[in-house]
Design an enzyme around this catalytic site. Structure first.
Site, PDB file in Angstrom:
ATOM      1  CG  HIS A  53      -1.835   1.280   1.439  1.00 27.83           C
ATOM      2  ND1 HIS A  53      -3.004   1.301   1.199  1.00 27.83           N
ATOM      3  CD2 HIS A  53      -1.411   2.313   1.844  1.00 27.83           C
ATOM      4  CE1 HIS A  53      -3.688   2.439   1.252  1.00 27.83           C
ATOM      5  NE2 HIS A  53      -2.696   3.150   1.699  1.00 27.83           N
ATOM      6  CD  GLU A  54       1.592   3.668   3.836  1.00 20.74           C
ATOM      7  OE1 GLU A  54       1.805   4.492   3.079  1.00 20.74           O
ATOM      8  OE2 GLU A  54       0.704   3.230   4.675  1.00 20.74           O
TER       9      GLU A  54
ATOM     10  CG  HIS B 221       0.390   6.353  -0.572  1.00 17.53           C
ATOM     11  ND1 HIS B 221      -0.615   7.025  -1.002  1.00 17.53           N
ATOM     12  CD2 HIS B 221      -0.193   5.544   0.423  1.00 17.53           C
ATOM     13  CE1 HIS B 221      -1.806   6.732  -0.354  1.00 17.53           C
ATOM     14  NE2 HIS B 221      -1.461   5.855   0.761  1.00 17.53           N
TER      15      HIS B 221
ATOM     16  CD  GLU C 221      -5.454   5.634   0.835  1.00 18.02           C
ATOM     17  OE1 GLU C 221      -5.445   4.825   1.528  1.00 18.02           O
ATOM     18  OE2 GLU C 221      -4.784   6.629   0.945  1.00 18.02           O
TER      19      GLU C 221
END
Ligand code: MG
Length: 458
Positions: A229-230, A233, A259
């Site tokens: 997930h990170e 980003h 997001e």
């Protein structure tokens, strides 16, 4: 940071925000001059848009209010942490009341058409209103309910997967995560991974982007998916056009678009059969608990659907209900239709209504997230991110053999697509304008619903 120093930090932060305000307002002459020019490039228009937005904000919100907000949120953050640890909403109540009151004042100063929440919403998602978000959610919620009901009655995910309770050694999981970074070809010279209580990504410069994950010793998927997930980003910020460095364009556009990038990597790629086939041998090599486990067992564990109380642990099917609940509460708090003392009970009722489970403590309910203590009212952005990720998934699959590329680990092609369409533009266009350019539509939840239906029901 030392908890007893929150007052001094609040004072320093308040001073910083006033300096920022006077600095930005000091550019008013330049901005109005530039606004009169009619031969600006998209790059120049973007810079003007970004500075203009900041300028409008700082021109409307008086320095005293900015200062009060900084002080209140810096102090509340520390109190919230303690209140959450003790699961005691009463401890935090007064602080949240002050913050809600200041946010209501902020909305009044900013001005709005229609609902007061629109003033705050615009700060996170430029040009979006409660009418837009209500429309999106009222289309999304019944569809999610329908899919969830069928998945639960199917019974496939109801049993507790044995992998869920299996313990792992932190060092073994570190090795897994390092190999996942290599698989995703995260650049070594401009990126690094560390450990923190709550995983996050942060951007120091275009060539200095950092992420964290955590190791809790149980439930290894959380560590792995936090990292993926990170990284979503991080890739966004790493692929912004380097020519934008040191301008207001060298940043993400909105919470929703940001997001969409993390959720796209975490779910649409990371939880796909093809990706899990790639990580299966890595997990098998480093984690004893995966050895002897079949591919199907692993796939089911990594995609388990289960109504649960904690947002950050929610699966991709129930996740959006957690957001709808917070959005409804925020909207009513800002409108003055709901008092802070009513929040815990209403939270529990809505959790039962949407997700089907009821928190037994404040820590499992209204105290679980830190955003409000920081004055951040804008949870809807997380759901808009899922919706945009669904739009990307639909579009990318029309242009390339997505499953085959993921299966081969050919992520560069996917990264290039994201770079060309989204990342390289940085903050040049608003979130709505960017969507129009790529998809010819904005915030359409149909693609997310189609994806979930295909994945969970077919
Ligand atoms: Mg995120």
């Amino acid at each position: 940071m030392p908890s007893d120093a929150s007052k001094s930090r609040g004072l320093a932060q308040a001073h910083m925000v006033r300096l920022k305000q006077s600095h930005i307002l000091g550019m008013a002459g330049l901005v109005s001059e530039a606004r009169c020019q009619n031969d600006l490039s998209d790059f120049e228009k973007g810079i003007l848009r970004a500075i203009g937005r900041d300028m409008d904000y700082y021109a409307r919100v008086p320095p005293q209010l900015l200062e009060k907000l900084q002080k209140a949120t810096t102090e509340a953050r520390v109190v919230w942490r303690e209140a959450r640890r003790k699961s005691d909403f009463q401890m935090f109540k007064g602080h949240l009341e002050s913050i809600v009151d200041l946010k209501r004042q902020e909305a009044e100063k900013l001005g709005y058409a229609g609902h007061p929440y629109n003033a705050i919403l615009d700060r996170f998602e430029e040009g979006s209103t409660t009418d837009d978000v209500d429309k999106v959610f009222s289309a999304l919620v019944p569809e999610l309910k329908r899919i969830l009901t069928r998945v639960l009655s199917d019974g496939k995910f109801l049993s507790r997967p044995p992998l869920e309770d299996a313990e792992y050694e932190e060092n073994d999981m570190r090795c897994v995560n390092q190999e996942i970074l290599a698989l995703m070809e995260m650049p070594k010279g401009t990126f690094r991974m560390d450990v923190s209580t709550h995983p996050f990504a942060t951007h120091i410069a275009i060539k200095d982007v950092r992420v964290t994950t955590r190791y809790e010793g149980i439930g290894f998927k959380e560590s792995m998916y936090s990292l993926i997930h990170e990284c979503g980003h991080a890739l966004y910020e790493l692929q912004i056009d380097p020519a934008f460095e040191y301008t207001p364009l060298a940043r993400i556009i909105s919470l929703g678009v940001d997001e969409s990038q993390s959720r796209f990597w975490e779910n649409f790629i990371g939880r796909s059969r093809e990706f899990i086939r790639l990580v299966y041998p890595i997990l098998d090599k480093h984690l004893q608990l995966v050895q002897g486990c079949s591919f199907d067992d692993l796939y089911i564990y990594l995609n388990t659907v289960k109504p649960s109380l904690i947002r950050v642990e929610a699966d991709e099917l129930t996740y959006n209900f957690h957001i709808v609940l917070r959005y409804e509460l925020e909207k009513r708090l800002i409108a003055g239709d709901l008092s802070v003392s009513e929040v815990p009970a209403l939270w529990a009722d809505m959790m039962e209504k949407y997700v089907g489970v009821r928190p037994r403590s404040d820590a499992q309910g209204a105290l679980q997230d830190g955003q409000w203590s920081g004055g951040m009212f804008g949870f809807f952005g997380y759901s808009l991110g899922n919706i945009i990720a669904g739009m990307i998934y639909d579009k990318i699959r029309k242009e390339m053999d997505f499953e085959q590329l993921v299966g081969k680990g050919a992520f560069q092609t996917i990264k290039d697509w994201l770079k060309e369409n989204i990342h390289k533009w940085g903050n040049t266009y608003s979130a709505k304008e960017l969507q129009r350019r790529i998809f010819n539509e904005t915030y359409n939840p149909t693609h997310l619903v189609n994806y979930l239906e295909q994945k969970y029901l077919r």
